[in-house]
Motif scaffolding. Structure first.
Motif, short mmCIF file in Angstrom:
data_model
loop_
_atom_site.label_atom_id
_atom_site.label_comp_id
_atom_site.label_asym_id
_atom_site.label_seq_id
_atom_site.Cartn_x
_atom_site.Cartn_y
_atom_site.Cartn_z
N ASP A 37 0.96 -1.08 -0.07
CA ASP A 37 -0.09 0.21 -0.14
C ASP A 37 0.49 1.65 0.23
OD1 ASP A 37 -2.31 -1.74 -0.24
OD2 ASP A 37 -2.71 -1.07 2.36
N ASN A 38 2.11 1.10 0.48
CA ASN A 38 2.96 2.10 0.63
C ASN A 38 2.54 2.69 -0.95
OD1 ASN A 38 2.55 1.81 3.68
ND2 ASN A 38 4.38 0.68 2.86
N TYR A 39 3.60 1.94 -1.43
CA TYR A 39 3.59 2.43 -2.69
C TYR A 39 2.72 2.97 -3.69
CZ TYR A 39 4.70 1.04 -8.20
OH TYR A 39 5.14 1.45 -9.21
N ALA A 40 1.72 2.13 -3.48
CA ALA A 40 0.25 2.52 -4.40
C ALA A 40 0.07 3.78 -3.87
CB ALA A 40 -1.05 1.51 -3.88
N ILE A 41 -0.10 4.42 -2.68
CA ILE A 41 -0.13 6.09 -1.84
C ILE A 41 1.29 6.76 -2.50
CG2 ILE A 41 -0.03 7.24 0.19
CD1 ILE A 41 -1.33 4.47 1.34
N ALA A 42 2.52 6.49 -2.76
CA ALA A 42 3.91 6.99 -2.93
C ALA A 42 3.01 7.11 -4.74
CB ALA A 42 4.43 6.22 -2.67
N GLU A 43 2.88 6.66 -5.89
CA GLU A 43 2.43 6.01 -7.03
C GLU A 43 1.33 7.33 -7.13
OE1 GLU A 43 0.61 5.52 -10.61
OE2 GLU A 43 0.01 4.82 -8.54
N HIS A 44 0.06 6.99 -6.32
CA HIS A 44 -1.03 8.01 -6.35
C HIS A 44 -0.68 9.79 -6.43
CE1 HIS A 44 -5.56 9.59 -6.50
NE2 HIS A 44 -4.42 10.16 -5.20
N HIS A 45 0.23 9.58 -4.91
CA HIS A 45 0.48 11.71 -4.84
C HIS A 45 1.43 11.55 -5.80
CE1 HIS A 45 -2.23 12.22 -1.28
NE2 HIS A 45 -2.32 10.11 -1.39
N MET A 96 11.33 15.16 -15.36
CA MET A 96 9.87 15.03 -14.28
C MET A 96 8.78 14.52 -15.90
SD MET A 96 9.17 17.46 -11.32
CE MET A 96 10.21 17.05 -10.13
N ALA A 97 8.69 14.61 -16.65
CA ALA A 97 7.51 14.89 -17.89
C ALA A 97 7.94 13.22 -17.71
CB ALA A 97 8.55 15.68 -19.21
N GLY A 98 9.17 13.22 -18.16
CA GLY A 98 9.29 11.66 -18.77
C GLY A 98 9.07 10.42 -17.51
N TYR A 99 8.59 10.77 -15.94
CA TYR A 99 8.72 10.17 -15.58
C TYR A 99 7.33 10.26 -15.05
CZ TYR A 99 9.30 6.89 -11.17
OH TYR A 99 9.59 6.22 -10.64
N ARG A 100 6.64 11.20 -15.16
CA ARG A 100 4.89 11.09 -15.38
C ARG A 100 4.90 10.11 -16.20
NH1 ARG A 100 1.18 11.59 -19.27
NH2 ARG A 100 -0.79 11.98 -18.22
N ASN A 101 4.86 10.26 -17.60
CA ASN A 101 4.87 9.33 -18.52
C ASN A 101 5.78 7.75 -18.09
OD1 ASN A 101 4.01 11.42 -20.52
ND2 ASN A 101 5.73 11.18 -21.52
N ARG A 102 5.96 7.58 -17.96
CA ARG A 102 6.85 6.33 -17.24
C ARG A 102 5.72 6.30 -15.74
NH1 ARG A 102 11.48 4.67 -14.23
NH2 ARG A 102 10.75 2.30 -14.62
N LEU A 103 4.62 6.92 -15.15
CA LEU A 103 3.91 6.19 -14.28
C LEU A 103 2.68 5.88 -14.80
CD1 LEU A 103 4.39 8.88 -11.45
CD2 LEU A 103 4.98 5.92 -11.13
N VAL A 104 2.50 6.65 -16.14
CA VAL A 104 1.27 6.49 -16.78
C VAL A 104 0.93 5.49 -17.40
CG1 VAL A 104 -0.95 7.47 -17.76
CG2 VAL A 104 0.18 9.59 -15.82
N GLY A 106 4.12 3.08 -18.17
CA GLY A 106 4.98 2.48 -18.24
C GLY A 106 5.01 2.11 -16.76
N TYR A 107 3.82 2.01 -16.33
CA TYR A 107 3.68 1.61 -14.72
C TYR A 107 3.69 -0.04 -14.19
CZ TYR A 107 -0.73 -0.56 -16.52
OH TYR A 107 -1.28 -0.85 -17.21
N ALA A 108 3.92 -0.43 -14.98
CA ALA A 108 4.28 -1.93 -14.67
C ALA A 108 6.10 -2.08 -14.57
CB ALA A 108 3.45 -3.11 -15.84
#
Length: 142
Positions: A37-45, A96-104, A106-108
Motif C-alpha cells: 500500500d505504501n507504493y500505491a499511495i506514493a505512486e498516486h500522490h 519529470m515529464a518522462g517520469y510522469r509518462n512512465r507512471l501512466v 510504463g507503470y508496470a
C-alpha cells in the motif's frame, strides 16, 4: 489572464500530495517495501503532483500566448526559456515529464525500490516549482 484560483488550487493539490509523500518518505526502505500500500499511495500522490505541475505550466503557456505544448517536457522547457522558472531548475526537473509518462504508460516497469528512491530525493523539487510559480504570479500582479 492567468486564473489565480486554478494556480492556487493546483499548488494546494501539490502541497497535499507532498504532505502524504513526506509521511511515506519518513519510513525506512524496509518499512516502505514491506507494505504494498505504501507504493500505491506514493505512486498516486506522485502522479497527482506531476499532473498538477503540468496543468499549471500548460495554463501559463496558454494565457501568456507561449504556444501549445507538444508534450510535457516542452511545458517545462518553455517555462525555463521564458524565465518563469530559472534555467538551472529547468535542467534539474525536465526529466519529470518522462517520469510522469512512465507512471501512466510504463507503470508496470516502475519498481517499489525506484519509487522509494524518488520520494527520498525529489520531493523538494515540487516545493521549489511552486515557489517559482508563486513568485512569477506575484510579478505578473495576479
Amino acid at each position: 489572464m492567468i486564473n489565480k484560483d486554478l494556480i492556487h488550487n493546483r499548488i494546494d493539490l501539490i502541497n497535499r500530495s507532498m504532505a502524504r509523500l513526506k509521511k511515506i518518505a519518513a519510513l525506512t526502505r524496509e518499512q516502505f517495501l514491506a507494505d504494498p500500500d505504501n507504493y500505491a499511495i506514493a505512486e498516486h500522490h506522485l502522479r497527482r503532483a506531476l499532473e498538477s505541475m503540468f496543468d499549471i505550466g500548460r495554463h501559463i503557456m496558454a494565457k501568456q500566448g507561449l504556444g501549445h505544448p507538444v508534450d510535457y517536457r516542452s511545458i517545462i522547457l518553455t517555462l525555463g526559456r521564458e524565465q518563469i522558472i530559472p534555467p538551472q531548475f529547468t535542467e534539474k526537473i525536465k526529466g519529470m515529464a518522462g517520469y510522469r509518462n512512465r507512471l501512466v504508460h510504463g507503470y508496470a516497469e516502475v519498481t517499489p525500490e525506484e519509487m522509494y528512491s524518488i520520494i527520498q530525493k525529489k520531493l523538494g523539487d515540487f516545493e521549489e516549482f511552486c515557489s517559482h510559480i508563486l513568485k512569477y504570479k506575484a510579478k505578473q500582479g495576479v
